[in-house]
Write a protein that holds these residues in place. Structure first.
Motif, PDB file in Angstrom:
ATOM      1  N   LEU A   1       0.830  -1.199   0.000  1.00 18.66           N
ATOM      2  CA  LEU A   1       0.000   0.000   0.000  1.00 18.66           C
ATOM      3  C   LEU A   1       0.867   1.253   0.000  1.00 18.66           C
ATOM      4  CD1 LEU A   1      -2.657  -0.939   2.707  1.00 18.66           C
ATOM      5  CD2 LEU A   1      -2.936  -0.999   0.229  1.00 18.66           C
ATOM      6  N   THR A   2       0.376   2.275  -0.684  1.00 20.00           N
ATOM      7  CA  THR A   2       1.032   3.577  -0.612  1.00 20.00           C
ATOM      8  C   THR A   2       0.528   4.291   0.642  1.00 20.00           C
ATOM      9  OG1 THR A   2      -0.688   4.753  -1.836  1.00 20.00           O
ATOM     10  CG2 THR A   2       1.117   3.783  -3.133  1.00 20.00           C
ATOM     11  N   ARG A   3       1.167   5.379   0.979  1.00 19.06           N
ATOM     12  CA  ARG A   3       0.756   6.166   2.152  1.00 19.06           C
ATOM     13  C   ARG A   3      -0.698   6.616   2.010  1.00 19.06           C
ATOM     14  NH1 ARG A   3       0.564  11.621   2.973  1.00 19.06           N
ATOM     15  NH2 ARG A   3       0.563  12.282   5.151  1.00 19.06           N
ATOM     16  N   THR A   4      -1.078   7.097   0.836  1.00 24.39           N
ATOM     17  CA  THR A   4      -2.442   7.574   0.619  1.00 24.39           C
ATOM     18  C   THR A   4      -3.444   6.432   0.754  1.00 24.39           C
ATOM     19  OG1 THR A   4      -1.686   9.368  -0.808  1.00 24.39           O
ATOM     20  CG2 THR A   4      -3.985   8.721  -1.015  1.00 24.39           C
ATOM     21  N   GLU A   5      -3.133   5.275   0.192  1.00 26.02           N
ATOM     22  CA  GLU A   5      -4.031   4.127   0.315  1.00 26.02           C
ATOM     23  C   GLU A   5      -4.220   3.738   1.776  1.00 26.02           C
ATOM     24  OE1 GLU A   5      -3.108   1.961  -3.970  1.00 26.02           O
ATOM     25  OE2 GLU A   5      -1.839   1.519  -2.233  1.00 26.02           O
ATOM     26  N   ARG A   6      -3.144   3.748   2.526  1.00 19.28           N
ATOM     27  CA  ARG A   6      -3.205   3.399   3.944  1.00 19.28           C
ATOM     28  C   ARG A   6      -4.063   4.419   4.703  1.00 19.28           C
ATOM     29  NH1 ARG A   6       1.496   2.443   4.330  1.00 19.28           N
ATOM     30  NH2 ARG A   6       1.496   0.208   4.314  1.00 19.28           N
ATOM     31  N   ILE A   7      -3.911   5.693   4.387  1.00 18.36           N
ATOM     32  CA  ILE A   7      -4.718   6.742   5.028  1.00 18.36           C
ATOM     33  C   ILE A   7      -6.191   6.537   4.715  1.00 18.36           C
ATOM     34  CG2 ILE A   7      -5.290   9.213   4.938  1.00 18.36           C
ATOM     35  CD1 ILE A   7      -2.228   9.706   4.693  1.00 18.36           C
ATOM     36  N   ILE A   8      -6.512   6.284   3.453  1.00 18.18           N
ATOM     37  CA  ILE A   8      -7.909   6.095   3.050  1.00 18.18           C
ATOM     38  C   ILE A   8      -8.524   4.921   3.807  1.00 18.18           C
ATOM     39  CG2 ILE A   8      -9.419   5.400   1.140  1.00 18.18           C
ATOM     40  CD1 ILE A   8      -7.494   7.038  -0.699  1.00 18.18           C
ATOM     41  N   LEU A   9      -7.819   3.804   3.870  1.00 18.38           N
ATOM     42  CA  LEU A   9      -8.353   2.638   4.572  1.00 18.38           C
ATOM     43  C   LEU A   9      -8.504   2.899   6.069  1.00 18.38           C
ATOM     44  CD1 LEU A   9      -6.507  -0.274   2.750  1.00 18.38           C
ATOM     45  CD2 LEU A   9      -8.918   0.400   2.539  1.00 18.38           C
ATOM     46  N   HIS A  10      -7.555   3.608   6.651  1.00 20.43           N
ATOM     47  CA  HIS A  10      -7.633   3.941   8.074  1.00 20.43           C
ATOM     48  C   HIS A  10      -8.841   4.844   8.357  1.00 20.43           C
ATOM     49  CE1 HIS A  10      -6.518   5.039  12.124  1.00 20.43           C
ATOM     50  NE2 HIS A  10      -6.628   6.308  11.769  1.00 20.43           N
ATOM     51  N   VAL A  11      -8.986   5.886   7.557  1.00 20.44           N
ATOM     52  CA  VAL A  11     -10.097   6.818   7.756  1.00 20.44           C
ATOM     53  C   VAL A  11     -11.428   6.103   7.521  1.00 20.44           C
ATOM     54  CG1 VAL A  11     -11.188   8.927   6.865  1.00 20.44           C
ATOM     55  CG2 VAL A  11      -8.722   8.858   7.230  1.00 20.44           C
ATOM     56  N   LEU A  12     -11.494   5.253   6.509  1.00 18.25           N
ATOM     57  CA  LEU A  12     -12.706   4.487   6.235  1.00 18.25           C
ATOM     58  C   LEU A  12     -13.057   3.601   7.429  1.00 18.25           C
ATOM     59  CD1 LEU A  12     -14.946   3.531   4.330  1.00 18.25           C
ATOM     60  CD2 LEU A  12     -13.304   1.897   3.379  1.00 18.25           C
ATOM     61  N   ASN A  13     -12.081   2.895   7.966  1.00 16.88           N
ATOM     62  CA  ASN A  13     -12.303   2.017   9.116  1.00 16.88           C
ATOM     63  C   ASN A  13     -12.782   2.793  10.339  1.00 16.88           C
ATOM     64  OD1 ASN A  13     -12.133  -0.530  10.546  1.00 16.88           O
ATOM     65  ND2 ASN A  13     -10.307   0.312  11.531  1.00 16.88           N
ATOM     66  N   GLU A  14     -12.116   3.895  10.637  1.00 19.71           N
ATOM     67  CA  GLU A  14     -12.506   4.701  11.801  1.00 19.71           C
ATOM     68  C   GLU A  14     -13.910   5.276  11.636  1.00 19.71           C
ATOM     69  OE1 GLU A  14     -10.783   5.097  14.770  1.00 19.71           O
ATOM     70  OE2 GLU A  14      -9.644   3.454  13.859  1.00 19.71           O
ATOM     71  N   THR A  15     -14.246   5.700  10.428  1.00 24.52           N
ATOM     72  CA  THR A  15     -15.569   6.280  10.183  1.00 24.52           C
ATOM     73  C   THR A  15     -16.649   5.207  10.257  1.00 24.52           C
ATOM     74  OG1 THR A  15     -14.513   7.934   8.768  1.00 24.52           O
ATOM     75  CG2 THR A  15     -16.902   7.755   8.628  1.00 24.52           C
ATOM     76  N   GLN A  16     -16.363   4.005   9.756  1.00 21.29           N
ATOM     77  CA  GLN A  16     -17.326   2.897   9.873  1.00 21.29           C
ATOM     78  C   GLN A  16     -17.585   2.566  11.343  1.00 21.29           C
ATOM     79  OE1 GLN A  16     -15.478  -0.065   7.302  1.00 21.29           O
ATOM     80  NE2 GLN A  16     -17.275   0.009   5.980  1.00 21.29           N
ATOM     81  N   LYS A  17     -16.547   2.586  12.161  1.00 25.91           N
ATOM     82  CA  LYS A  17     -16.725   2.347  13.597  1.00 25.91           C
ATOM     83  C   LYS A  17     -17.630   3.423  14.197  1.00 25.91           C
ATOM     84  CE  LYS A  17     -12.245   0.183  14.470  1.00 25.91           C
ATOM     85  NZ  LYS A  17     -10.938   0.397  15.136  1.00 25.91           N
ATOM     86  N   GLU A  18     -17.365   4.670  13.824  1.00 31.10           N
ATOM     87  CA  GLU A  18     -18.155   5.790  14.334  1.00 31.10           C
ATOM     88  C   GLU A  18     -19.623   5.657  13.929  1.00 31.10           C
ATOM     89  OE1 GLU A  18     -18.401  10.456  13.210  1.00 31.10           O
ATOM     90  OE2 GLU A  18     -16.389   9.661  13.559  1.00 31.10           O
ATOM     91  N   LEU A  19     -19.858   5.143  12.711  1.00 31.41           N
ATOM     92  CA  LEU A  19     -21.222   4.979  12.201  1.00 31.41           C
ATOM     93  C   LEU A  19     -21.809   3.612  12.562  1.00 31.41           C
ATOM     94  CD1 LEU A  19     -20.809   6.597   8.654  1.00 31.41           C
ATOM     95  CD2 LEU A  19     -21.789   7.628  10.717  1.00 31.41           C
ATOM     96  N   LYS A  20     -21.140   2.901  13.467  1.00 30.17           N
ATOM     97  CA  LYS A  20     -21.584   1.590  13.951  1.00 30.17           C
ATOM     98  C   LYS A  20     -21.782   0.580  12.817  1.00 30.17           C
ATOM     99  CE  LYS A  20     -23.684   3.500  18.118  1.00 30.17           C
ATOM    100  NZ  LYS A  20     -22.572   4.273  18.408  1.00 30.17           N
ATOM    101  N   GLY A  21     -20.809   0.550  11.899  1.00 28.77           N
ATOM    102  CA  GLY A  21     -20.799  -0.447  10.833  1.00 28.77           C
ATOM    103  C   GLY A  21     -21.558  -0.079   9.578  1.00 28.77           C
ATOM    104  N   ARG A  22     -22.256   1.032   9.598  1.00 22.23           N
ATOM    105  CA  ARG A  22     -23.006   1.442   8.401  1.00 22.23           C
ATOM    106  C   ARG A  22     -22.042   1.870   7.300  1.00 22.23           C
ATOM    107  NH1 ARG A  22     -26.372   5.363  11.647  1.00 22.23           N
ATOM    108  NH2 ARG A  22     -25.147   6.757  10.378  1.00 22.23           N
ATOM    109  N   ASN A  23     -22.566   1.891   6.084  1.00 20.93           N
ATOM    110  CA  ASN A  23     -21.774   2.369   4.953  1.00 20.93           C
ATOM    111  C   ASN A  23     -21.401   3.835   5.150  1.00 20.93           C
ATOM    112  OD1 ASN A  23     -21.946  -0.085   3.633  1.00 20.93           O
ATOM    113  ND2 ASN A  23     -23.726   0.519   2.427  1.00 20.93           N
ATOM    114  N   VAL A  24     -20.210   4.170   4.699  1.00 20.32           N
ATOM    115  CA  VAL A  24     -19.706   5.539   4.803  1.00 20.32           C
ATOM    116  C   VAL A  24     -19.956   6.248   3.477  1.00 20.32           C
ATOM    117  CG1 VAL A  24     -17.663   6.970   5.152  1.00 20.32           C
ATOM    118  CG2 VAL A  24     -17.919   4.828   6.436  1.00 20.32           C
ATOM    119  N   PRO A  25     -20.720   7.339   3.476  1.00 22.72           N
ATOM    120  CA  PRO A  25     -20.909   8.089   2.240  1.00 22.72           C
ATOM    121  C   PRO A  25     -19.561   8.591   1.712  1.00 22.72           C
ATOM    122  CG  PRO A  25     -22.456   8.821   3.930  1.00 22.72           C
ATOM    123  CD  PRO A  25     -21.465   7.917   4.594  1.00 22.72           C
TER     124      PRO A  25
END
Length: 77
Positions: free
Chosen positions: A20-44
């Motif tokens: 993974l590139t740095r940007t890819e890793r950031i995107i996946l991290h932010v996606l994971n954290e946001t999914q947790k915040e939304l209790k597993g729902r899809n992230v717009p």
């Protein structure tokens, strides 16, 4: 003084550990954290984009390209 060309070149190189590139890793991290915040729902995508911009400056089109490359699929909304 910061060398933007060197930074861009280094960003394009995948990490040897996972490919993974740095940007890819950031995107996946932010996606994971946001999914947790939304209790597993899809992230717009627009929400993800706004949060990713806090870490890296990319266009919305580039985010979609990264998401496609990473295999992240939306629900069509």
């Amino acid at each position: 003084m910061k060398d933007d060309h060197l930074d861009a070149w280094l960003e394009a190189i995948p990490d040897v550990r996972d490919g993974l590139t740095r940007t890819e890793r950031i995107i996946l991290h932010v996606l994971n954290e946001t999914q947790k915040e939304l209790k597993g729902r899809n992230v717009p995508t627009v929400m993800l984009y706004g949060r990713v911009l806090e870490y890296v400056n990319i266009s919305e089109e580039d985010l979609h390209l990264y998401l496609d490359r990473l295999g992240v699929k939306g629900d069509g909304r």
